[in-house]
Scaffold this motif. Structure first.
Motif, short mmCIF file in Angstrom:
data_model
loop_
_atom_site.label_atom_id
_atom_site.label_comp_id
_atom_site.label_asym_id
_atom_site.label_seq_id
_atom_site.Cartn_x
_atom_site.Cartn_y
_atom_site.Cartn_z
N GLU A 9 0.82 -1.20 0.00
CA GLU A 9 0.00 0.00 0.00
C GLU A 9 0.87 1.26 0.00
O GLU A 9 0.63 2.20 -0.78
N LEU A 10 1.87 1.28 0.88
CA LEU A 10 2.75 2.45 0.94
C LEU A 10 3.55 2.59 -0.35
O LEU A 10 3.66 3.68 -0.92
N ALA A 11 4.11 1.47 -0.81
CA ALA A 11 4.93 1.54 -2.03
C ALA A 11 4.10 2.00 -3.23
O ALA A 11 4.56 2.81 -4.05
N ALA A 12 2.87 1.52 -3.32
CA ALA A 12 2.02 1.91 -4.45
C ALA A 12 1.68 3.39 -4.39
O ALA A 12 1.66 4.09 -5.41
N ALA A 13 1.42 3.90 -3.19
CA ALA A 13 1.09 5.32 -3.05
C ALA A 13 2.26 6.19 -3.48
O ALA A 13 2.10 7.20 -4.17
N VAL A 14 3.47 5.78 -3.07
CA VAL A 14 4.66 6.56 -3.42
C VAL A 14 4.91 6.50 -4.92
O VAL A 14 5.13 7.53 -5.58
N SER A 15 4.89 5.29 -5.48
CA SER A 15 5.13 5.16 -6.92
C SER A 15 4.05 5.88 -7.72
O SER A 15 4.35 6.53 -8.74
N GLY A 16 2.83 5.78 -7.28
CA GLY A 16 1.74 6.44 -7.99
C GLY A 16 1.90 7.95 -8.03
O GLY A 16 1.43 8.61 -8.97
N ALA A 17 2.56 8.50 -7.03
CA ALA A 17 2.76 9.95 -6.98
C ALA A 17 4.03 10.39 -7.70
O ALA A 17 4.37 11.57 -7.67
N GLY A 18 4.74 9.44 -8.32
CA GLY A 18 5.93 9.82 -9.08
C GLY A 18 7.23 9.54 -8.36
O GLY A 18 8.31 9.79 -8.90
N GLY A 19 7.15 9.02 -7.15
CA GLY A 19 8.36 8.56 -6.47
C GLY A 19 8.65 7.12 -6.86
O GLY A 19 8.10 6.60 -7.84
N ALA A 341 0.86 9.38 1.81
CA ALA A 341 2.16 9.24 1.15
C ALA A 341 2.24 10.02 -0.16
O ALA A 341 3.26 10.65 -0.46
N ALA A 342 1.16 9.99 -0.95
CA ALA A 342 1.20 10.70 -2.23
C ALA A 342 1.34 12.21 -1.99
O ALA A 342 2.08 12.89 -2.71
N GLU A 343 0.65 12.70 -0.98
CA GLU A 343 0.75 14.13 -0.70
C GLU A 343 2.16 14.47 -0.20
O GLU A 343 2.73 15.50 -0.55
N LEU A 344 2.72 13.58 0.63
CA LEU A 344 4.08 13.82 1.12
C LEU A 344 5.07 13.89 -0.05
O LEU A 344 5.96 14.74 -0.09
N VAL A 345 4.91 12.99 -1.03
CA VAL A 345 5.77 13.04 -2.21
C VAL A 345 5.62 14.39 -2.91
O VAL A 345 6.62 15.03 -3.27
N ARG A 346 4.40 14.85 -3.07
CA ARG A 346 4.19 16.13 -3.76
C ARG A 346 4.80 17.29 -2.98
O ARG A 346 5.42 18.19 -3.56
N VAL A 347 4.64 17.27 -1.65
CA VAL A 347 5.23 18.34 -0.83
C VAL A 347 6.76 18.32 -0.96
O VAL A 347 7.40 19.36 -1.11
N LEU A 348 7.33 17.12 -0.90
CA LEU A 348 8.80 17.01 -1.01
C LEU A 348 9.29 17.52 -2.36
O LEU A 348 10.32 18.19 -2.45
N THR B 390 14.50 7.66 -8.13
CA THR B 390 14.00 8.32 -6.93
C THR B 390 13.32 7.34 -5.98
O THR B 390 12.33 6.74 -6.32
N VAL B 391 13.83 7.24 -4.82
CA VAL B 391 13.62 6.07 -3.98
C VAL B 391 13.15 6.43 -2.61
O VAL B 391 13.89 7.07 -1.95
N PRO B 392 12.13 6.18 -2.07
CA PRO B 392 10.72 6.43 -2.38
C PRO B 392 10.34 7.89 -2.39
O PRO B 392 9.25 8.19 -1.99
N SER B 393 11.20 8.76 -2.84
CA SER B 393 10.81 10.15 -2.65
C SER B 393 10.55 10.92 -3.92
O SER B 393 9.48 10.87 -4.49
#
Lengths: 420, 420
Positions: A9-19, A341-348, B390-393
């Motif tokens: 779930e976490l990995a998919a959210a991160v990858s889905g957001a472009g991480g 997680a997706a929002e965190l990727v976008r913020v980062l 980019t890993v997971p970020s």
């Protein structure tokens, strides 16, 4: 971090957001790893990674393991649960578990031995043509790296020193994860040597500079990274990408327990320490009672100590006692933000972009930007504010403001409960 | 670093090249500090700084000092010189010295006590209207900071934690020197507390992020910085300037001894460690015999241990034995380049500018620049090389090449004897 925190779930959210989301394979059975890869692919079509542990040599000193077991008898009494069998190399056992307190998916976790099902998991990720496979606690054989490359996989070896980086390059790794001492959870050191403890622990920015000049491979920087400004920093220092663990532990999609999440930003846990107390290998966690009481006495005996303490840690989690758990955390834990997680990727990404833009030599200073340094008045020798701040090294190049980059008036919205 | 390494010649060369040279006032008499300020002003009209030590509290445990003295008896025999009198707080003594082995300007160095002539030196730098005055081992009283500001001086307080940063801001410091655990020589921790040893030592990039969000002051980043790409990195992370010590120790203008200089890039001294062995306060030096033999036994007793070992260290230096000296060094010591200081400043500026330009989001990738990551072939889920690293970020923002900034094909000419 291995175990339950980094699941599909976490990995998919991160990858889905472009991480690039990562699945942890350590402590899991080969079947569980295969299932999680399938589950992840059902959630996203984006690339992802899987992290594997290298097999460990047999422990040097069984007597030290016995002595530590004696020391932990009081913990067994406190939590009303026996110590786990430390096991021997190659003995699967049946009491090892996930290593993540509060996570109770026993069926998914193998009795962790020194091999961690390495060969079988390697076959799983090769057959599954996983886009990226990273390794911790050592460097795979050149043949294994070549087989993965032939399957279209990008291989990444975690390193904590120049010597490990050079060895990984020679073995044929495609990229390196450069892990500074700031990192949470286990240090990926290839061979645990207690005699090197005092001198170990290179800060990320130093390790990056040393490794950057020693190898030509792309570098992924890891260790304490919580903000986009830090990501921009490691890119400036020669990294191609940044890897964040603790920052994502508090996301709703992470498998970390509620006690663990809360502790990360709890002022009662202000510091971290590298310790062998929980697993027998140096790992960074929040300083709690267990770590304080046993840290200095724990032997270099991984995974024997991990197996001995797994039941204690689960019992502490069940009892709601964070002082008996392994609260893995990087040095920047206080900066964790409990965003999806997706929002965190976008913020980062936004923070990184802002810091990069501010560092750009051509950046035009905004007219109301503060001066880089408050004017100290007219010093004796006629310096200006621009001259002053560079100590003994480098003056801001073309504009004072452009040397004052990465805090563009709080790029991240201030958040409740976030220490400042 | 205090003592002889940072004298007028080095500071003038750095300031003359556009940096901000610093004089070390620690361990010197107030008269010597006044003379060095005059000597520096005769060499350059550019701004410069002076670093002062804060007075130390009395040592907690005289019995521990006695025990350590017993332990060092063998060293006294080895080097044929008696241990120095550890002294008591306020006792000037007559055997303390510069703290820099191999430097023998005894007349310039006071018998260092816990006060280090602080009040008198404060009067010297205030009267001399020194452009920048920095402080180590604590925070001056608000009145002292205000008096310096009124004299046109920019005040800088060295901090190693968020709590110290907040305290310095409240006291009225104009800027902070943020010192990561990577730094060579003494950590500027305000109160030495051995119970905090395991959790101390924040990496520079983590400390910067934490302090950046806790105070509004300009930050000067210090600790392990040896290359311009690292300077660009700390600017990206929120610093206004960078401070380098070890990088300048090998310059011809530095007062470091020949043995110390050579050791910094000698493969026989591959690692550093934080130790109280030489001074009684944590300081980072190359791991040598003395540090290895005594480091774990040294008490938190500064400057008592400094006074006890000063004669031993001088005797070791005279005997040409680096294993009895305090070889202060930051974690990046292997990257030291023995250039004239002005040239080193110019090289660092050029490297910094190159790293900043490469990080600029608008940077146009050169057509023949390498891809950020070697193409791993077509992975199962159709990733591209751009997606992978980019890993997971955070993915490289607008261009893959601009995320691959700070090693523009060796910005620094390769140098003989420089480890790679």
């Amino acid at each position: 971090m291995a175990g339950g925190a980094s699941g599909p779930e976490l990995a998919a959210a991160v990858s889905g957001a472009g991480g690039l989301g990562f699945l942890a394979a350590g402590y899991k059975t080969p079947d569980a790893v295969r299932e999680e890869i399938l589950a992840l692919r059902a959630l996203t079509g984006r690339p992802f990674g899987v992290n594997l542990f290298l097999p460990q040599p047999p422990p040097a000193d069984p007597a030290a393991v016995d002595a530590y077991a004696g020391r932990l008898a009081s913990e067994a009494a406190r939590y009303g649960t026996p110590l786990g069998d430390p096991g021997t190399d190659g003995d699967g056992g049946s009491d090892g578990h996930d290593g993540h307190d509060g996570h109770d998916g026993h069926d998914r976790y193998d009795g962790y031995d020194g091999h961690d099902g390495y060969a079988a998991k390697l076959a799983v990720v090769t057959e599954a043509r996983v886009p990226v496979v990273s390794f911790t606690f050592g460097c795979p054989a050149p043949e294994a790296l070549a087989a993965l490359a032939a399957a279209g996989t990008l291989t990444v070896v975690t390193v904590t020193s120049v010597a490990e980086a050079v060895a990984a390059e020679r073995a044929g790794a495609a990229a390196l994860c450069v892990q500074g001492t700031e990192a949470g959870g286990h240090q990926g050191t290839h061979r645990d040597d207690p005699r090197a403890d005092g001198g170990a622990g290179l800060g990320l920015l130093t390790l990056l500079a040393l490794v950057r000049e020693a190898v030509a491979l792309p570098l992924i920087a890891a260790g304490g990274l919580m903000r986009g400004a830090q990501i921009a920093a490691v890119l400036a220092a020669g990294a191609t990408a940044a890897q964040l663990g603790t920052a994502f532990l508090v996301c709703p999609e992470s498998g970390a327990s509620e006690l663990h999440r809360r502790a990360l930003t709890d002022p009662l846990f202000p510091t971290t320490e590298l310790t062998r107390a929980f697993s027998g290998r140096p790992a960074r966690g929040l300083v709690n009672r267990f770590l304080r009481d046993h840290g200095r006495h724990a032997p270099a005996a991984y995974p024997q100590v991990h197996r001995m303490t797994a039941g204690l840690r689960r019992a502490a989690a069940r009892a709601g006692d964070p002082h008996g758990m392994a609260l893995w955390a990087g040095q920047g834990h206080r900066l964790a933000r409990p965003l999806p997680a997706a929002e965190l990727v976008r913020v980062l990404v936004a923070e990184t972009d802002a810091a990069r833009a501010a560092l750009c030599p051509a950046a035009v200073p905004s007219p109301d930007a503060p001066a880089a340094v408050p004017d100290p008045g007219p010093p004796a020798s006629g310096s200006t504010a621009r001259d002053v701040p560079t100590v003994p090294s480098v003056p801001p190049a073309s504009s004072a403001q452009s040397a004052h980059p990465a805090h563009p008036a709080q790029p991240v919205p201030s958040r409740e409960g976030e220490p400042t």
